[in-house]
Design a protein around this motif. Structure first.
Motif, PDB file in Angstrom:
ATOM      1  N   GLU A 128       0.818  -1.202   0.000  1.00  0.00           N
ATOM      2  CA  GLU A 128       0.000   0.000   0.000  1.00  0.00           C
ATOM      3  C   GLU A 128       0.857   1.260   0.000  1.00  0.00           C
ATOM      4  O   GLU A 128       2.030   1.229   0.405  1.00  0.00           O
ATOM      5  N   GLU A 131      -0.535   7.092   1.715  1.00  0.00           N
ATOM      6  CA  GLU A 131      -1.901   7.615   1.859  1.00  0.00           C
ATOM      7  C   GLU A 131      -2.868   6.499   2.257  1.00  0.00           C
ATOM      8  O   GLU A 131      -3.745   6.697   3.116  1.00  0.00           O
ATOM      9  N   GLU A 132      -2.706   5.346   1.653  1.00  0.00           N
ATOM     10  CA  GLU A 132      -3.577   4.206   1.977  1.00  0.00           C
ATOM     11  C   GLU A 132      -3.301   3.697   3.388  1.00  0.00           C
ATOM     12  O   GLU A 132      -4.233   3.330   4.117  1.00  0.00           O
ATOM     13  N   ARG A 133      -2.047   3.697   3.791  1.00  0.00           N
ATOM     14  CA  ARG A 133      -1.706   3.301   5.159  1.00  0.00           C
ATOM     15  C   ARG A 133      -2.342   4.253   6.159  1.00  0.00           C
ATOM     16  O   ARG A 133      -2.948   3.819   7.152  1.00  0.00           O
ATOM     17  N   ALA A 135      -4.903   6.056   5.780  1.00  0.00           N
ATOM     18  CA  ALA A 135      -6.361   5.947   5.736  1.00  0.00           C
ATOM     19  C   ALA A 135      -6.830   4.584   6.241  1.00  0.00           C
ATOM     20  O   ALA A 135      -8.004   4.226   6.079  1.00  0.00           O
ATOM     21  N   THR A 136      -5.927   3.840   6.867  1.00  0.00           N
ATOM     22  CA  THR A 136      -6.182   2.490   7.396  1.00  0.00           C
ATOM     23  C   THR A 136      -6.788   1.551   6.338  1.00  0.00           C
ATOM     24  O   THR A 136      -7.676   0.762   6.632  1.00  0.00           O
ATOM     25  N   LYS A 137      -6.255   1.653   5.109  1.00  0.00           N
ATOM     26  CA  LYS A 137      -6.750   0.811   4.017  1.00  0.00           C
ATOM     27  C   LYS A 137      -5.751  -0.280   3.628  1.00  0.00           C
ATOM     28  O   LYS A 137      -5.908  -0.915   2.592  1.00  0.00           O
ATOM     29  N   THR A 138      -4.731  -0.499   4.463  1.00  0.00           N
ATOM     30  CA  THR A 138      -3.679  -1.451   4.101  1.00  0.00           C
ATOM     31  C   THR A 138      -4.233  -2.819   3.755  1.00  0.00           C
ATOM     32  O   THR A 138      -3.933  -3.378   2.685  1.00  0.00           O
ATOM     33  N   GLU A 140      -7.269  -3.744   3.044  1.00  0.00           N
ATOM     34  CA  GLU A 140      -8.160  -3.648   1.886  1.00  0.00           C
ATOM     35  C   GLU A 140      -7.361  -3.663   0.582  1.00  0.00           C
ATOM     36  O   GLU A 140      -7.727  -4.343  -0.382  1.00  0.00           O
ATOM     37  N   VAL A 141      -6.267  -2.933   0.564  1.00  0.00           N
ATOM     38  CA  VAL A 141      -5.459  -2.833  -0.652  1.00  0.00           C
ATOM     39  C   VAL A 141      -4.774  -4.156  -0.967  1.00  0.00           C
ATOM     40  O   VAL A 141      -4.835  -4.647  -2.099  1.00  0.00           O
ATOM     41  N   THR A 143      -5.451  -7.212   0.027  1.00  0.00           N
ATOM     42  CA  THR A 143      -6.367  -8.297  -0.314  1.00  0.00           C
ATOM     43  C   THR A 143      -7.010  -8.076  -1.682  1.00  0.00           C
ATOM     44  O   THR A 143      -7.283  -9.035  -2.408  1.00  0.00           O
ATOM     45  N   ARG A 144      -7.209  -6.821  -2.075  1.00  0.00           N
ATOM     46  CA  ARG A 144      -7.692  -6.541  -3.432  1.00  0.00           C
ATOM     47  C   ARG A 144      -6.675  -7.020  -4.466  1.00  0.00           C
ATOM     48  O   ARG A 144      -7.032  -7.652  -5.465  1.00  0.00           O
TER      49      ARG A 144
END
Length: 249
Positions: A128, A131-133, A135-138, A140-141, A143-144
């Motif tokens: 990730e 910015e993604e880290r 936004a706590t999207k690690t 999500e990213v 696994t996508r």
């Protein structure tokens, strides 16, 4: 059985004949942990040279591979060409290709499938951005990115994949995920493998950490339960690469 520790060295666009020979000579003559699998990825121009000079115990990987057979694809390398040159590995999905060359998840998945179908093993890179880290999207990213591969690759073919988790914000920056941060993501990836593929694949798949790995931080990272090795960038060009290979000694 425990997962075999794995250390990959990605030379990126670095080296000329003299320096590549020196790196390989250092590897060949060093005392390396016999329980660690080692694979190096020189620039494409030097793949055959490294395969010729490197000890048979050292694997050689291409830094990229195309998703289609031989044909009118200027500048690309096919699976058949790599196999013909006795190259058995390919790095797929590195963040520098995802970001700089706009390779999307589906393209990375197709390349992974093509490589495995043609007889190569794959170091599959995921990770990730900062910015993604933040936004706590690690999770999500990553696994996508993995889901795109799971759509094309059979359960049996996962045995040919080593996953490399490389947070983009830690590549070449000197910043490193803490051992806790790295372990949390690795554990989440293994959980995803168990829920999406199978418990067997989750147990057997090696998950590497990459992102400013050095001889100074490798031993602490190597102690974590779900970190099965490293994909190393700049440090793989230096003698200290051997210390990273020996992180579990």
């Amino acid at each position: 059985m425990p997962r075999q520790f794995f250390v990959g060295g990605n030379f990126k666009m670095n080296g000329v004949t003299s320096t590549i020979k020196s790196i390989v000579s250092n590897l060949n003559n060093s005392k390396r942990d016999p329980n660690t699998e080692v694979v190096v990825a020189p620039p494409a121009l030097y793949l055959a040279l490294v395969r010729e000079l490197a000890d048979p115990s050292v694997g050689v990987a291409a830094q990229n591979v195309y998703d289609k057979p031989n044909g009118a694809f200027t500048g690309e390398l096919s699976v058949e060409q790599l196999k013909d040159a006795k190259i058995d590995w390919a790095i797929v999905g590195h963040s520098e290709r995802r970001v700089l060359l706009r390779e999307d998840d589906d393209f990375v998945a197709r390349k992974t499938k093509a490589a495995i179908d043609g007889g190569l093993s794959v170091i599959l890179c995921i990770g990730e951005s900062l910015e993604e880290r933040e936004a706590t999207k690690t999770i999500e990213v990553v696994t996508r990115q993995l889901n795109a591969v799971a759509k094309l690759v059979s359960e049996e073919q996962w045995s040919k994949i080593v996953i490399a988790y490389e947070p983009i914000w830690a590549i070449g920056t000197g910043k490193v995920a803490t051992t806790t941060q790295a372990q949390e993501v690795h554990a989440a990836i293994r959980k995803w493998l168990g829920e999406t593929i199978s418990a067997k694949v989750a147990d057997e798949t090696r998950i590497l950490y990459g992102g400013s790995v050095s001889d100074g931080n490798c031993k602490d990272l190597a102690k974590e339960k779900d970190i099965d090795g490293f994909l190393v960038g700049g440090a793989s060009l230096k003698p200290a690469f051997v210390d990273i290979i020996n992180a579990r000694l």
